[in-house]
Design a protein around this motif. Structure first.
Motif, PDB file in Angstrom:
ATOM      1  N   ALA A 147       0.829  -1.205   0.000  1.00  0.00           N
ATOM      2  CA  ALA A 147       0.000   0.000   0.000  1.00  0.00           C
ATOM      3  C   ALA A 147       0.860   1.251   0.000  1.00  0.00           C
ATOM      4  O   ALA A 147       0.597   2.201  -0.752  1.00  0.00           O
ATOM      5  N   ILE A 148       1.919   1.263   0.820  1.00  0.00           N
ATOM      6  CA  ILE A 148       2.813   2.437   0.869  1.00  0.00           C
ATOM      7  C   ILE A 148       3.438   2.666  -0.498  1.00  0.00           C
ATOM      8  O   ILE A 148       3.459   3.783  -1.015  1.00  0.00           O
ATOM      9  N   TYR A 149       3.899   1.576  -1.098  1.00  0.00           N
ATOM     10  CA  TYR A 149       4.558   1.710  -2.396  1.00  0.00           C
ATOM     11  C   TYR A 149       3.593   2.289  -3.422  1.00  0.00           C
ATOM     12  O   TYR A 149       3.917   3.251  -4.123  1.00  0.00           O
ATOM     13  N   LEU A 150       2.407   1.699  -3.492  1.00  0.00           N
ATOM     14  CA  LEU A 150       1.452   2.129  -4.510  1.00  0.00           C
ATOM     15  C   LEU A 150       0.984   3.555  -4.261  1.00  0.00           C
ATOM     16  O   LEU A 150       0.746   4.322  -5.190  1.00  0.00           O
ATOM     17  N   GLU A 151       0.874   3.926  -2.997  1.00  0.00           N
ATOM     18  CA  GLU A 151       0.267   5.207  -2.671  1.00  0.00           C
ATOM     19  C   GLU A 151       1.298   6.336  -2.681  1.00  0.00           C
ATOM     20  O   GLU A 151       1.001   7.447  -3.080  1.00  0.00           O
ATOM     21  N   LYS A 152       2.514   6.050  -2.218  1.00  0.00           N
ATOM     22  CA  LYS A 152       3.464   7.137  -1.978  1.00  0.00           C
ATOM     23  C   LYS A 152       4.721   7.075  -2.843  1.00  0.00           C
ATOM     24  O   LYS A 152       5.349   8.079  -3.095  1.00  0.00           O
ATOM     25  N   LEU A 153       5.141   5.883  -3.227  1.00  0.00           N
ATOM     26  CA  LEU A 153       6.475   5.782  -3.826  1.00  0.00           C
ATOM     27  C   LEU A 153       6.468   5.601  -5.336  1.00  0.00           C
ATOM     28  O   LEU A 153       7.499   5.634  -5.962  1.00  0.00           O
ATOM     29  N   THR A 154       5.311   5.333  -5.912  1.00  0.00           N
ATOM     30  CA  THR A 154       5.324   5.118  -7.351  1.00  0.00           C
ATOM     31  C   THR A 154       4.491   6.187  -8.049  1.00  0.00           C
ATOM     32  O   THR A 154       3.620   6.806  -7.453  1.00  0.00           O
ATOM     33  N   LYS A 155       4.792   6.380  -9.312  1.00  0.00           N
ATOM     34  CA  LYS A 155       4.030   7.365 -10.079  1.00  0.00           C
ATOM     35  C   LYS A 155       2.778   6.708 -10.639  1.00  0.00           C
ATOM     36  O   LYS A 155       2.760   5.524 -10.925  1.00  0.00           O
ATOM     37  N   GLN A 156       1.759   7.514 -10.753  1.00  0.00           N
ATOM     38  CA  GLN A 156       0.518   7.004 -11.330  1.00  0.00           C
ATOM     39  C   GLN A 156       0.718   6.818 -12.829  1.00  0.00           C
ATOM     40  O   GLN A 156       0.862   7.766 -13.560  1.00  0.00           O
ATOM     41  N   SER A 181      -6.498   3.272   1.499  1.00  0.00           N
ATOM     42  CA  SER A 181      -7.442   4.354   1.775  1.00  0.00           C
ATOM     43  C   SER A 181      -7.098   5.034   3.098  1.00  0.00           C
ATOM     44  O   SER A 181      -7.317   6.245   3.244  1.00  0.00           O
ATOM     45  N   ALA A 182      -6.520   4.258   4.048  1.00  0.00           N
ATOM     46  CA  ALA A 182      -6.110   4.894   5.314  1.00  0.00           C
ATOM     47  C   ALA A 182      -4.962   5.859   5.075  1.00  0.00           C
ATOM     48  O   ALA A 182      -4.928   6.966   5.632  1.00  0.00           O
ATOM     49  N   ILE A 183      -4.012   5.436   4.239  1.00  0.00           N
ATOM     50  CA  ILE A 183      -2.861   6.304   3.956  1.00  0.00           C
ATOM     51  C   ILE A 183      -3.304   7.552   3.206  1.00  0.00           C
ATOM     52  O   ILE A 183      -2.841   8.663   3.462  1.00  0.00           O
ATOM     53  N   LYS A 184      -4.254   7.333   2.285  1.00  0.00           N
ATOM     54  CA  LYS A 184      -4.753   8.461   1.496  1.00  0.00           C
ATOM     55  C   LYS A 184      -5.406   9.527   2.378  1.00  0.00           C
ATOM     56  O   LYS A 184      -5.359  10.710   2.075  1.00  0.00           O
ATOM     57  N   SER A 185      -6.022   9.087   3.476  1.00  0.00           N
ATOM     58  CA  SER A 185      -6.779  10.041   4.281  1.00  0.00           C
ATOM     59  C   SER A 185      -5.917  10.810   5.275  1.00  0.00           C
ATOM     60  O   SER A 185      -6.428  11.628   6.032  1.00  0.00           O
ATOM     61  N   VAL A 186      -4.598  10.520   5.292  1.00  0.00           N
ATOM     62  CA  VAL A 186      -3.723  11.320   6.156  1.00  0.00           C
ATOM     63  C   VAL A 186      -3.559  12.703   5.508  1.00  0.00           C
ATOM     64  O   VAL A 186      -3.232  12.779   4.328  1.00  0.00           O
ATOM     65  N   PRO A 187      -3.796  13.773   6.251  1.00  0.00           N
ATOM     66  CA  PRO A 187      -3.750  15.118   5.646  1.00  0.00           C
ATOM     67  C   PRO A 187      -2.381  15.403   5.032  1.00  0.00           C
ATOM     68  O   PRO A 187      -1.354  15.204   5.696  1.00  0.00           O
ATOM     69  N   PRO A 188      -2.347  15.834   3.781  1.00  0.00           N
ATOM     70  CA  PRO A 188      -1.058  16.100   3.132  1.00  0.00           C
ATOM     71  C   PRO A 188      -0.274  17.197   3.841  1.00  0.00           C
ATOM     72  O   PRO A 188       0.949  17.211   3.776  1.00  0.00           O
ATOM     73  N   SER A 189      -0.970  18.093   4.573  1.00  0.00           N
ATOM     74  CA  SER A 189      -0.244  19.193   5.219  1.00  0.00           C
ATOM     75  C   SER A 189       0.796  18.659   6.205  1.00  0.00           C
ATOM     76  O   SER A 189       1.900  19.198   6.312  1.00  0.00           O
ATOM     77  N   ILE A 190       0.462  17.572   6.896  1.00  0.00           N
ATOM     78  CA  ILE A 190       1.403  17.010   7.868  1.00  0.00           C
ATOM     79  C   ILE A 190       2.643  16.487   7.144  1.00  0.00           C
ATOM     80  O   ILE A 190       3.789  16.742   7.546  1.00  0.00           O
ATOM     81  N   GLU A 191       2.393  15.755   6.037  1.00  0.00           N
ATOM     82  CA  GLU A 191       3.537  15.226   5.292  1.00  0.00           C
ATOM     83  C   GLU A 191       4.373  16.350   4.696  1.00  0.00           C
ATOM     84  O   GLU A 191       5.612  16.297   4.718  1.00  0.00           O
ATOM     85  N   GLU A 192       3.684  17.372   4.195  1.00  0.00           N
ATOM     86  CA  GLU A 192       4.434  18.492   3.595  1.00  0.00           C
ATOM     87  C   GLU A 192       5.285  19.192   4.641  1.00  0.00           C
ATOM     88  O   GLU A 192       6.426  19.581   4.382  1.00  0.00           O
ATOM     89  N   ALA A 193       4.736  19.320   5.827  1.00  0.00           N
ATOM     90  CA  ALA A 193       5.500  19.938   6.914  1.00  0.00           C
ATOM     91  C   ALA A 193       6.757  19.140   7.217  1.00  0.00           C
ATOM     92  O   ALA A 193       7.848  19.668   7.399  1.00  0.00           O
ATOM     93  N   SER A 194       6.585  17.818   7.242  1.00  0.00           N
ATOM     94  CA  SER A 194       7.717  16.954   7.534  1.00  0.00           C
ATOM     95  C   SER A 194       8.784  17.072   6.451  1.00  0.00           C
ATOM     96  O   SER A 194       9.970  17.229   6.743  1.00  0.00           O
ATOM     97  N   ILE A 195       8.330  17.052   5.184  1.00  0.00           N
ATOM     98  CA  ILE A 195       9.289  17.208   4.086  1.00  0.00           C
ATOM     99  C   ILE A 195       9.960  18.576   4.187  1.00  0.00           C
ATOM    100  O   ILE A 195      11.179  18.716   4.024  1.00  0.00           O
ATOM    101  N   GLY A 196       9.152  19.583   4.505  1.00  0.00           N
ATOM    102  CA  GLY A 196       9.666  20.943   4.583  1.00  0.00           C
ATOM    103  C   GLY A 196      10.732  21.092   5.656  1.00  0.00           C
ATOM    104  O   GLY A 196      11.648  21.896   5.537  1.00  0.00           O
ATOM    105  N   LEU A 197      10.638  20.297   6.695  1.00  0.00           N
ATOM    106  CA  LEU A 197      11.631  20.375   7.767  1.00  0.00           C
ATOM    107  C   LEU A 197      12.856  19.523   7.458  1.00  0.00           C
ATOM    108  O   LEU A 197      13.729  19.362   8.295  1.00  0.00           O
ATOM    109  N   GLY A 198      12.879  18.914   6.271  1.00  0.00           N
ATOM    110  CA  GLY A 198      14.102  18.234   5.849  1.00  0.00           C
ATOM    111  C   GLY A 198      14.077  16.730   5.972  1.00  0.00           C
ATOM    112  O   GLY A 198      15.086  16.069   5.745  1.00  0.00           O
TER     113      GLY A 198
END
Lengths: 405, 343
Positions: free
Chosen positions: A209-218, A280-297
């Motif tokens: 699920a992680i791979y399909l949702e986050k690590l690969t391109k559609q 679907s659980a991964i999809k429902s995590v708010p992107p703002s949290i992930e963006e914040a994490s990426i933004g902090l390096g």
């Protein structure tokens, strides 16, 4: 546009229909539960017959032959049973388990004289009569013939028949004597299988699920995989049984009937459900949290394991437990890999031959002996308790891991 | 998590195809209740052998597994509620199994039964054929067949009750159905002279005529579950069911067996062969496995002992009907000497 009164009315109607649907569902569920519990409840008790045991001083108790000693004491109680057929009728009121119980009692007995009444396991026919499942017609009841009934009446007169807790039902594995049959072997089999199904399908499913949702391109390829996973979730379970047979038994040559193979097969079956729920659980995590994490390096993988996954975990676990609960109730795939079998020994590990709870129910409901009817229901009760506990766990985990943002 | 799955993959890869120490048995669901009792007795006898594992796969499925090859991954014994077929023996031979030991263990009656609250049936095999076959002779005159249109039992035979034909029975995959069709319907067919004569001319058309059950809803397939049929009979006193004698024996308080061709289905009439709708039960042993899998010979001896299948054997309690002593003696001798099957 209709006026407000009409709209309110239609809303009331809709609410009523909803209530009706829920009420109907609850009503049917209650009927089912009532039927199962009213049939199965009596299986938790078992009929025992009292025998006056007299063993004099000087005998070595541990070395006595249990079978002949018990029979001798029985004959002392009923001196009128002289003919061979009378004796046979008298003995037939007891289960073969009575001799085993007596042997255990002799081995464990502290002292050198026995004098008193002891209770031993009765046969399934007597059990059914005493519990009222078969009714008496004249001097016979079901399989109890008049020639046996006269002894039964004697036992009743002497007040030597009683119901005791059925220690076989939850303490032993399958047997062809209903009074000695139990589901412990099946419970172990189910536990091993579920554990193995969980440890194989959960990590695989979540990583997919992680791979399909986050690590690969559609792209077309990921679309293809997605369609296939959705299709797999709808494939009938027997097909997974055939797959298990082909891969685990024929190719890897794992032992037939082992709960390891059952678990791996059920794991395969649960995998698509877990992938879909996790995505679907991964999809429902708010992107703002992930963006914040990426933004902090943080790197992508750090973000996933530190933020996305923990936040998605309640949903993932709920999906997993629902998938596993479905797997617990499956018989069809187990048929193919030889778990639908008569197995007397309690499995010691996942490589031993074993059955599973639904299989035991399936096998018992097809047995001619009347006493298996109530035992089938009792096994269903245990299976329902199993499922109930799993669902409670799912709710608890969700509540505990849920994070607000 | 990765470590666990890696470990599991490694575990799967490194497991050896181990030699077995438990006898594996497959086959008929009719023989299953008897074989399991023997297995349990055998396992409890403290002779150092493990209790055999028995799968209920049906006679045909069991023989297919049995004949699929030699070695620990194949079953040692298969149970069957009919005799092994020639085609199955040759399938076995193709896969290197040339020595099969045949054991006949006893009889099983198939009964036609209804609720104790319903009418009593005194029926012939011919009536059963005329009531249940898809095609039956049209009237008395010509040697032609029509689609079976009888609605009540009285349509079939005026001495039978005037109630609708409604029969619950096993599906085509069942050995009980095979045996019922062959013994009852086939037997009934042969009481009609021109059909009997027809058998010699064209056996496959004869089979099609006599062995095909009607599909217009009068015969209701109930799955391979005799307990379910009995429940249906209890709730519907006008319905009739077809199942094994052992289920009748366990449920005499709610259902009764029909008299077929003047004979009541009882233990004695089936054992003597008077009751015609009964079949033999078998099990087959792979001779090559004797010696490599421990306990097979001892299991055979237990099953064939007088203690189990004799006139007062313990299997009688489970509904097995013993064979005459002479037949028993022959199979006991063949079992001891590990004689190869004679076909």
């Amino acid at each position: 546009m209709s006026n407000i009164i009409q709209r309110n009315k239609s809303e009331k109607r809709f609410q009523f229909y909803g209530l009706l649907a829920v009420g109907l569902a609850i009503f049917l569920l209650l009927i089912l539960l009532f039927k199962i519990f009213s049939t199965g409840f009596s299986a938790f008790n078992q009929t025992y017959l009292g025998v006056k045991i007299q063993i004099e001083k000087g005998e070595n108790l541990a070395e006595l032959d249990a079978r002949s000693t018990l029979r001798k004491n029985l004959r002392n109680m009923f001196p009128e049973a002289q003919s061979r057929s009378d004796k046979k009728n008298l003995y037939s009121l007891f289960s073969p388990g009575a001799y085993i119980e007596f042997e255990e009692m002799l081995k464990a007995y502290d002292g050198d004289v026995i004098d008193g009444y002891y209770y031993f396991l009765a046969s399934d026919d007597l059990d059914m009569y005493f519990k009222g499942t078969v009714t008496r017609q004249g001097n016979s009841a079901g399989r109890i013939k008049p020639s046996q009934m006269k002894f039964v009446d004697e036992f009743v007169k002497m007040n030597l028949i009683e119901l005791q807790f059925n220690r076989y039902l939850l303490g032993s594995a399958d047997s062809r004597n209903p009074e000695m049959a139990g589901i412990l072997g099946a419970i172990y089999g189910s536990l091993f299988a579920i554990l193995i199904a969980f440890v194989t399908s959960f990590p695989l499913g979540v990583l997919t699920a992680i791979y399909l949702e986050k690590l690969t391109k559609q792209n077309a390829f990921s679309d293809l995989i997605e369609t296939n996973i959705n299709n797999l979730a709808a494939v009938p379970s027997i097909v997974f049984g055939l797959l298990g047979l082909a891969i685990f038994l024929n190719f890897f040559e794992l032992p037939r009937s082992a709960s390891l193979v059952g678990g791996l097969t059920l794991g395969l079956m649960t995998l698509p459900t877990i992938v879909i729920a996790s995505r679907s659980a991964i999809k429902s995590v708010p992107p703002s949290i992930e963006e914040a994490s990426i933004g902090l390096g943080s790197s992508k993988v750090q973000t996933i394991f530190n933020f996305t996954l923990p936040l998605a975990m309640p949903g993932i676990l709920t999906g997993t437990i629902i998938g596993i609960a479905r797997a617990i109730g499956e018989t069809a795939p187990l048929l193919m890999i030889g778990m639908v079998a008569f197995i007397v020994d309690i499995p010691q590990g996942p490589l031993d031959a074993s059955t599973a709870l639904p299989v035991q129910i399936f096998l018992w409901q097809d047995s001619p002996e009347r006493a298996f009817v109530e035992r089938t229901s009792a096994a269903i009760i245990v299976l329902l308790i199993f499922l109930f506990l799993l669902n409670i766990t799912a709710v608890y985990l969700r509540k505990k891991l849920e994070k607000k943002w | 998590m990765n470590k666990i799955s890696l470990f599991l993959v490694l575990l799967v890869m490194t497991l050896p195809a181990e030699a077995r120490d438990t006898i594996r048995i497959v086959g008929s669901s009719t023989v299953y209740p008897f074989a399991t009792v023997v297995a349990e007795t055998f396992g409890r006898a403290n002779n150092g052998f493990k209790t055999p594992i028995i799968e209920s796969t049906g006679s045909g499925g069991g023989l297919k597994l049995f004949c699929s090859g030699k070695g620990p991954s194949t079953p040692d014994v298969t149970n069957a509620s009919r005799r092994i077929k020639k085609s199955e023996i040759s399938l076995c031979a193709e896969n290197g199994i040339s020595d099969i030991i045949e054991h006949k263990i006893g009889f099983d009656g198939i009964v036609v039964a209804n609720s104790n609250n319903g009418p009593s049936f005194n029926i012939s095999r011919k009536d059963l054929y005329l009531a249940l076959a898809a095609k039956v002779p049209c009237g008395m005159k010509d040697e032609v067949t029509c689609v079976n249109e009888s609605v009540t039992w009285r349509d079939v035979n005026s001495s039978l009750p005037d109630i609708k034909i409604e029969v619950y029975g096993p599906p085509p995959t069942s050995g009980t159905r095979d045996a019922f069709v062959e013994l009852a319907l086939g037997g009934g067919c042969n009481t009609i002279p021109w059909i009997k004569a027809f058998k010699k001319k064209d056996k496959s058309s004869w089979k099609k005529l006599c062995y095909t059950i009607r599909e217009d809803g009068r015969y209701i397939e109930t799955g391979e579950n005799d307990n379910l049929i009995i429940q249906k009979l209890v709730s519907n006193p006008n319905a009739v069911g077809i199942f094994g004698f052992s289920f009748l024996e366990q449920n005499t308080d709610s259902v009764k067996g029909a008299v077929v061709d003047g004979i009541n289905p009882t233990f004695e009439t089936i054992a003597s062969g008077e009751y015609k709708v009964s079949r033999s039960l078998f099990f087959y042993v792979k001779k090559d496995h004797i010696g490599s899998i421990p306990g097979i010979e001892e299991y055979m001896a237990e099953f064939m002992s007088e203690n189990a299948i004799g006139d007062e054997g313990y299997l009688l309690d489970n509904g097995l009907i013993p064979m005459p002593k002479t037949i028993r003696a022959k199979f006991q001798k063949d079992s001891k000497s590990l004689a190869n099957i004679q076909y």
